[in-house]
Write a protein that holds these residues in place. Structure first.
Motif, PDB file in Angstrom:
ATOM      1  N   MET A   1       0.844  -1.174   0.000  1.00  0.00           N
ATOM      2  CA  MET A   1       0.000   0.000   0.000  1.00  0.00           C
ATOM      3  C   MET A   1       0.890   1.238   0.000  1.00  0.00           C
ATOM      4  O   MET A   1       1.933   1.268   0.621  1.00  0.00           O
ATOM      5  CB  MET A   1      -0.906   0.004   1.250  1.00  0.00           C
ATOM      6  CG  MET A   1      -1.793   1.225   1.348  1.00  0.00           C
ATOM      7  SD  MET A   1      -2.901   1.267   2.780  1.00  0.00           S
ATOM      8  CE  MET A   1      -4.027  -0.022   2.378  1.00  0.00           C
ATOM      9  N   THR A   2       0.433   2.268  -0.695  1.00  0.00           N
ATOM     10  CA  THR A   2       1.141   3.542  -0.725  1.00  0.00           C
ATOM     11  C   THR A   2       0.384   4.560   0.125  1.00  0.00           C
ATOM     12  O   THR A   2      -0.764   4.333   0.511  1.00  0.00           O
ATOM     13  CB  THR A   2       1.251   4.084  -2.164  1.00  0.00           C
ATOM     14  OG1 THR A   2      -0.072   4.378  -2.645  1.00  0.00           O
ATOM     15  CG2 THR A   2       1.936   3.087  -3.084  1.00  0.00           C
ATOM     16  N   TYR A   3       1.019   5.681   0.393  1.00  0.00           N
ATOM     17  CA  TYR A   3       0.343   6.745   1.133  1.00  0.00           C
ATOM     18  C   TYR A   3      -0.886   7.226   0.367  1.00  0.00           C
ATOM     19  O   TYR A   3      -1.932   7.498   0.962  1.00  0.00           O
ATOM     20  CB  TYR A   3       1.287   7.924   1.395  1.00  0.00           C
ATOM     21  CG  TYR A   3       2.331   7.618   2.439  1.00  0.00           C
ATOM     22  CD1 TYR A   3       1.989   7.579   3.787  1.00  0.00           C
ATOM     23  CD2 TYR A   3       3.648   7.373   2.088  1.00  0.00           C
ATOM     24  CE1 TYR A   3       2.930   7.287   4.757  1.00  0.00           C
ATOM     25  CE2 TYR A   3       4.604   7.091   3.050  1.00  0.00           C
ATOM     26  CZ  TYR A   3       4.247   7.051   4.380  1.00  0.00           C
ATOM     27  OH  TYR A   3       5.177   6.759   5.329  1.00  0.00           O
ATOM     28  N   ALA A   4      -0.755   7.330  -0.950  1.00  0.00           N
ATOM     29  CA  ALA A   4      -1.890   7.758  -1.777  1.00  0.00           C
ATOM     30  C   ALA A   4      -3.067   6.793  -1.624  1.00  0.00           C
ATOM     31  O   ALA A   4      -4.223   7.220  -1.547  1.00  0.00           O
ATOM     32  CB  ALA A   4      -1.464   7.866  -3.243  1.00  0.00           C
ATOM     33  N   ILE A   7      -4.724   7.472   1.829  1.00  0.00           N
ATOM     34  CA  ILE A   7      -5.526   8.699   1.817  1.00  0.00           C
ATOM     35  C   ILE A   7      -6.815   8.468   1.041  1.00  0.00           C
ATOM     36  O   ILE A   7      -7.899   8.903   1.456  1.00  0.00           O
ATOM     37  CB  ILE A   7      -4.727   9.875   1.229  1.00  0.00           C
ATOM     38  CG1 ILE A   7      -3.539  10.231   2.131  1.00  0.00           C
ATOM     39  CG2 ILE A   7      -5.624  11.096   0.983  1.00  0.00           C
ATOM     40  CD1 ILE A   7      -3.913  10.724   3.511  1.00  0.00           C
ATOM     41  N   SER A   8      -6.725   7.778  -0.064  1.00  0.00           N
ATOM     42  CA  SER A   8      -7.914   7.464  -0.859  1.00  0.00           C
ATOM     43  C   SER A   8      -8.927   6.677  -0.043  1.00  0.00           C
ATOM     44  O   SER A   8     -10.114   7.027   0.000  1.00  0.00           O
ATOM     45  CB  SER A   8      -7.501   6.661  -2.096  1.00  0.00           C
ATOM     46  OG  SER A   8      -8.636   6.207  -2.790  1.00  0.00           O
ATOM     47  N   ILE A   9      -8.470   5.643   0.624  1.00  0.00           N
ATOM     48  CA  ILE A   9      -9.352   4.821   1.464  1.00  0.00           C
ATOM     49  C   ILE A   9      -9.997   5.681   2.548  1.00  0.00           C
ATOM     50  O   ILE A   9     -11.201   5.605   2.781  1.00  0.00           O
ATOM     51  CB  ILE A   9      -8.565   3.652   2.093  1.00  0.00           C
ATOM     52  CG1 ILE A   9      -8.188   2.632   1.018  1.00  0.00           C
ATOM     53  CG2 ILE A   9      -9.356   2.994   3.224  1.00  0.00           C
ATOM     54  CD1 ILE A   9      -7.149   1.615   1.475  1.00  0.00           C
ATOM     55  N   MET A  61     -12.840  18.685  11.245  1.00  0.00           N
ATOM     56  CA  MET A  61     -11.896  17.783  11.902  1.00  0.00           C
ATOM     57  C   MET A  61     -10.551  18.488  11.998  1.00  0.00           C
ATOM     58  O   MET A  61     -10.307  19.457  11.288  1.00  0.00           O
ATOM     59  CB  MET A  61     -11.660  16.505  11.075  1.00  0.00           C
ATOM     60  CG  MET A  61     -12.852  15.692  10.714  1.00  0.00           C
ATOM     61  SD  MET A  61     -12.413  14.379   9.539  1.00  0.00           S
ATOM     62  CE  MET A  61     -11.907  13.106  10.668  1.00  0.00           C
ATOM     63  N   THR A  62      -9.687  17.950  12.831  1.00  0.00           N
ATOM     64  CA  THR A  62      -8.289  18.382  12.816  1.00  0.00           C
ATOM     65  C   THR A  62      -7.546  17.478  11.828  1.00  0.00           C
ATOM     66  O   THR A  62      -8.040  16.410  11.449  1.00  0.00           O
ATOM     67  CB  THR A  62      -7.648  18.252  14.208  1.00  0.00           C
ATOM     68  OG1 THR A  62      -7.597  16.859  14.553  1.00  0.00           O
ATOM     69  CG2 THR A  62      -8.409  19.040  15.260  1.00  0.00           C
ATOM     70  N   ILE A  63      -6.369  17.908  11.448  1.00  0.00           N
ATOM     71  CA  ILE A  63      -5.556  17.052  10.578  1.00  0.00           C
ATOM     72  C   ILE A  63      -5.228  15.753  11.306  1.00  0.00           C
ATOM     73  O   ILE A  63      -5.216  14.679  10.711  1.00  0.00           O
ATOM     74  CB  ILE A  63      -4.267  17.768  10.127  1.00  0.00           C
ATOM     75  CG1 ILE A  63      -4.620  18.905   9.173  1.00  0.00           C
ATOM     76  CG2 ILE A  63      -3.305  16.804   9.461  1.00  0.00           C
ATOM     77  CD1 ILE A  63      -3.443  19.724   8.717  1.00  0.00           C
ATOM     78  N   SER A  64      -4.995  15.851  12.603  1.00  0.00           N
ATOM     79  CA  SER A  64      -4.716  14.645  13.393  1.00  0.00           C
ATOM     80  C   SER A  64      -5.864  13.653  13.302  1.00  0.00           C
ATOM     81  O   SER A  64      -5.653  12.455  13.133  1.00  0.00           O
ATOM     82  CB  SER A  64      -4.465  14.999  14.855  1.00  0.00           C
ATOM     83  OG  SER A  64      -3.312  15.780  14.977  1.00  0.00           O
ATOM     84  N   GLU A  65      -7.082  14.149  13.419  1.00  0.00           N
ATOM     85  CA  GLU A  65      -8.247  13.268  13.317  1.00  0.00           C
ATOM     86  C   GLU A  65      -8.360  12.681  11.910  1.00  0.00           C
ATOM     87  O   GLU A  65      -8.669  11.505  11.747  1.00  0.00           O
ATOM     88  CB  GLU A  65      -9.525  14.031  13.656  1.00  0.00           C
ATOM     89  CG  GLU A  65      -9.636  14.404  15.113  1.00  0.00           C
ATOM     90  CD  GLU A  65     -10.763  15.375  15.399  1.00  0.00           C
ATOM     91  OE1 GLU A  65     -11.343  15.255  16.505  1.00  0.00           O
ATOM     92  OE2 GLU A  65     -11.066  16.239  14.552  1.00  0.00           O
ATOM     93  N   PRO A  70      -6.618   3.272  10.914  1.00  0.00           N
ATOM     94  CA  PRO A  70      -5.775   2.073  10.934  1.00  0.00           C
ATOM     95  C   PRO A  70      -4.797   1.943   9.766  1.00  0.00           C
ATOM     96  O   PRO A  70      -3.639   1.607   9.978  1.00  0.00           O
ATOM     97  CB  PRO A  70      -6.786   0.925  10.933  1.00  0.00           C
ATOM     98  CG  PRO A  70      -8.010   1.503  11.543  1.00  0.00           C
ATOM     99  CD  PRO A  70      -8.035   2.948  11.118  1.00  0.00           C
ATOM    100  N   GLU A  71      -5.256   2.223   8.552  1.00  0.00           N
ATOM    101  CA  GLU A  71      -4.357   2.054   7.400  1.00  0.00           C
ATOM    102  C   GLU A  71      -3.131   2.954   7.508  1.00  0.00           C
ATOM    103  O   GLU A  71      -2.047   2.580   7.088  1.00  0.00           O
ATOM    104  CB  GLU A  71      -5.084   2.332   6.077  1.00  0.00           C
ATOM    105  CG  GLU A  71      -6.108   1.283   5.706  1.00  0.00           C
ATOM    106  CD  GLU A  71      -7.468   1.494   6.376  1.00  0.00           C
ATOM    107  OE1 GLU A  71      -8.340   0.637   6.197  1.00  0.00           O
ATOM    108  OE2 GLU A  71      -7.654   2.499   7.101  1.00  0.00           O
ATOM    109  N   MET A  72      -3.303   4.138   8.077  1.00  0.00           N
ATOM    110  CA  MET A  72      -2.178   5.062   8.205  1.00  0.00           C
ATOM    111  C   MET A  72      -1.273   4.671   9.367  1.00  0.00           C
ATOM    112  O   MET A  72      -0.063   4.794   9.289  1.00  0.00           O
ATOM    113  CB  MET A  72      -2.688   6.495   8.405  1.00  0.00           C
ATOM    114  CG  MET A  72      -1.597   7.541   8.438  1.00  0.00           C
ATOM    115  SD  MET A  72      -0.615   7.665   6.929  1.00  0.00           S
ATOM    116  CE  MET A  72      -1.730   8.534   5.850  1.00  0.00           C
TER     117      MET A  72
END
Length: 80
Positions: A1-4, A7-9, A61-65, A70-72
């Motif tokens: 899995m990539t970061y992209a 983020i998509s998920i 939301m905050t960026i943290s939220e 889980p994927e991240m």
């Protein structure tokens, strides 16, 4: 899995949870539909922090939220 991919998920899951469309996410965040579409399809590989911030604010939301899912947090990512 990539970061992209992660983020998509995340964005697609949020849209599903909140019962909003990708177009509505674009409106809420003030980001062009094409940019949001590129993020949710994984076409955009280098999302900027500014873009994530606008999405988070649009979703109340905050960026943290936004990035706390889980994927991240549990994935070992491939080099991009």
């Amino acid at each position: 899995m990539t970061y992209a991919d992660a983020i998509s998920i995340r964005l697609l899951n949020i849209c599903k949870e909140r019962n909003i469309t990708v177009n509505k996410l674009s409106t809420l965040s003030g980001i062009s539909h094409s940019t949001i579409q590129d993020l949710v399809t994984g076409k955009s590989k280098n999302v900027k922090l500014k873009t994530l911030h606008k999405i988070a604010v649009g979703l109340d939301m905050t960026i943290s939220e936004l990035l706390n899912f889980p994927e991240m947090n549990e994935t070992i990512f491939e080099d991009e």
